[in-house]
Design an enzyme around this catalytic site. Structure first.
Site, short mmCIF file in Angstrom:
data_model
loop_
_atom_site.label_atom_id
_atom_site.label_comp_id
_atom_site.label_asym_id
_atom_site.label_seq_id
_atom_site.Cartn_x
_atom_site.Cartn_y
_atom_site.Cartn_z
N TYR A 1 3.22 9.90 0.60
CA TYR A 1 4.24 9.36 1.51
C TYR A 1 5.66 9.71 1.06
O TYR A 1 6.61 9.50 1.81
CB TYR A 1 4.09 7.84 1.66
CG TYR A 1 2.69 7.37 2.02
CD1 TYR A 1 1.76 8.25 2.59
CD2 TYR A 1 2.29 6.05 1.81
CE1 TYR A 1 0.48 7.83 2.91
CE2 TYR A 1 1.01 5.63 2.13
CZ TYR A 1 0.11 6.51 2.68
OH TYR A 1 -1.16 6.09 2.99
N ASP B 1 0.84 -1.19 0.00
CA ASP B 1 0.00 0.00 0.00
C ASP B 1 0.88 1.25 0.00
O ASP B 1 1.63 1.48 0.94
CB ASP B 1 -0.90 0.00 1.24
CG ASP B 1 -1.81 1.21 1.24
OD1 ASP B 1 -2.80 1.19 0.47
OD2 ASP B 1 -1.53 2.18 1.97
N GLN C 1 -10.76 2.47 1.83
CA GLN C 1 -9.69 2.30 2.81
C GLN C 1 -9.89 3.31 3.94
O GLN C 1 -9.88 4.51 3.71
CB GLN C 1 -8.32 2.47 2.16
CG GLN C 1 -7.20 2.21 3.16
CD GLN C 1 -5.80 2.35 2.60
OE1 GLN C 1 -4.98 3.09 3.14
NE2 GLN C 1 -5.52 1.65 1.51
N HIS D 1 -7.38 9.41 -2.32
CA HIS D 1 -6.86 9.35 -0.95
C HIS D 1 -7.84 9.94 0.08
O HIS D 1 -8.00 9.40 1.17
CB HIS D 1 -5.52 10.09 -0.89
CG HIS D 1 -4.61 9.65 0.20
ND1 HIS D 1 -3.24 9.68 0.10
CD2 HIS D 1 -4.87 9.15 1.43
CE1 HIS D 1 -2.70 9.22 1.23
NE2 HIS D 1 -3.68 8.90 2.04
#
Length: 301
Positions: free
Chosen positions: A40, A35, A175, A102
């Protein structure tokens, strides 16, 4: 789409210097689901680890399930494809198995991940995630990604997406943050009733916020009973709820430990006790975005 492997390695807050090694160890251990996300800022290093194991012949690309996420500053339809190809390039891949929105919120486009105003609050873009979704669908049609999904959507937002007129590609997962202090019972039940899988991020909570979930006495007791670690109990807890789970670690010992969750089963009582710990405690609440029209956490679920 290939079924999403139930256990994956999270790479959030994994420092670039350590994540390549973590990915290599994870692949050797048996992990196939990784993931990732543009946010990030370590996709390049994740890609190095993946490529090394492909070159060694340990895995083939088609054995892996690689996920990335569209960041909030790229919700404008015209920015979605370039955001995706940027992640693909960093990961050194021809396609993603899954690409997620996201957050449901669009931010002002630009190089800054978190554009804020003078009071420190997020500057929104005038985008709508239904329009963003159309550009996500194009990625599937063009073959850049195999499947698409969402992250941090509440049930009203997900419902709105599922009811979108002329929906061409359905979201395969939502998610969300999930652990015994935030069990997400209603949202999980809603998603699963609509054939949308759920992926749990931060399944081990987060001690950085002073919330030592792993030290909770109820969890400790269950762990001792099974001869397992608290982390293994928390991962198994999600698997038994039919929830995909992506614990993050860069520690080789814990990467292995987190994978050893298929040789025992929690009893119904264990599950009830764990669900009983719910206190609606959200660690990833994103307070600087709470004025955004699409901020997801004002709804009950």
């Amino acid at each position: 789409m290939e079924k999403i492997p139930v256990l994956g390695l999270g790479t959030w807050q994994a420092a670039p210097g350590e994540v390549t090694e973590a990915v290599k160890v994870a692949i050797d251990t048996g992990y196939r689901h990784f993931d990732c996300a543009y946010l990030y800022h370590n996709e390049n290093e994740v890609g190095v680890g993946i490529q090394a194991k492909i070159d060694e012949g340990v895995v083939r690309r088609e054995d892996l399930f690689i996920v990335s996420k569209l960041w909030c500053t790229c919700h404008k339809k015209s920015l979605v494809k370039s955001a995706c190809t940027r992640s693909l390039k960093a990961l050194k891949l021809q396609y993603l198995d899954l690409y997620l929105i996201h957050w449901p919120m669009g931010f002002k486009p630009g190089e800054v991940d978190l554009p804020v105003d003078r009071s420190g609050m997020i500057v929104a873009s005038n985008t709508d995630f239904l329009d963003t979704w159309e550009a996500m669908e194009d990625l599937v049609i063009e073959g850049l990604v195999r499947a698409i999904g969402v992250s941090n959507f509440n049930h009203e937002q997900l419902e709105r997406l599922l009811n979108k007129p002329n929906l061409r590609v359905k979201p395969v997962t939502n998610q969300i943050e999930c652990h015994p202090y935030l069990t997400q019972k209603k949202l999980i039940s809603f998603c699963q009733s609509r054939n949308v899988s759920v992926t749990a991020y931060r399944p081990l909570g987060g001690s950085s916020e002073g919330v030592p979930l792993l030290e909770d006495p109820v969890i400790q007791t269950i762990a001792q009973k099974h001869g397992k670690s608290a982390a293994q109990i928390l991962i198994r807890f999600q698997i038994q709820r039919n929830v995909i789970v992506i614990p993050k670690s860069v520690n080789p010992k814990r990467i292995l430990e987190n994978f050893q969750v298929f040789d025992f089963e929690l009893s119904e009582q264990d599950m009830t006790d764990l669900l009983g710990l719910d206190r609606n405690l959200r660690l990833s609440a994103f307070p600087i975005a709470e004025n955004h029209k699409d901020y997801p956490f004002k709804a009950e679920y």
